[in-house]
Design a protein around this motif. Sequence first.
Motif: not given
Length: 231
Positions: A128-134, A106-114, A147-153, A118-124
Amino acid sequence: MTDLPIDDDPLGPLDPDFANRFERDPRRPACQLYLISPLEVGGGFPDRLRRALDAGAVAAFQLRLKDIDQHEAARLAEPLQRICADAGTAFIVNDSVALAKRIGADGVHLGQDDGDPREARERLGKDVQIGVTCHDSRHLAMEAGEAGADYVAFGSFYPTTTKAVQHRPEPTVLGWWTTLFELPCVAIGGITPQNAPPLIEAGADFIAVCSAVWGEDEVAAVRAFDAVLRG
C-alpha cells in the motif's frame, strides 16, 4: 516523529544561491497528474470522475472526505474506487488508515496529525502506498522518508481555497529533494495549467490538483494539464 512545530524546520531556509544549483533530474520519470476530490462526491460526481479519467493520464486519485462516519465513507468510496480501478488510476484515501484498510485502497495520505507512517505500514501492508504531508519542511520530509513513506508532499505553492494555507514553500525545495532523494515528491496547492510549469521544471514528480479540475469543466481541465505535462 518529533514534537517540533510543523512550521519550525531545524534545517533552516534554503540559501538562494545554494538552492539554485538544484534542478530537475532528467533521469526521473516525467511529472504526472494526481487528482484530489472535492468534499462532495455523491450525486453525479462518479460520472464527473469517469469523464476526467477518460480525458487524460491521471496517476492517482485521492478521496478527501470530512466529518462523515466510516460506513458512509465506504459507501461513497465504492463507485469511485471501481472507476479508478477500471482506469488504472491509484485510489488513495486521505487521512484515514482505517478506511483505507476497510476498502482495500491502493494507498493512504497522512497529514502531520494523522499518525506515524510506520504504524500505517504495519496495518496496511508493504504494497500500500503511503504519502505524507510535509508542508514546507525538508526536515519533516526526511523524517517521512526514514519512516517508510512512499512519497512526500510539499505545499501550498500557490493561494488556494481548498483549505487554510499556513505554509508557502518555494519551488526550489522540489529540486533540492529530487536531486538528493529517489523518493517521489508531490507539489500541491492552487496549481493550475498556467502556473504548473515552474513546479514541473523545479522537480515535482506529481502535481496534485483539486479546484482547477472540479471547479471547471473537468474534461477540458484534465486535457489542459495533460498538455502541460507532456510539454
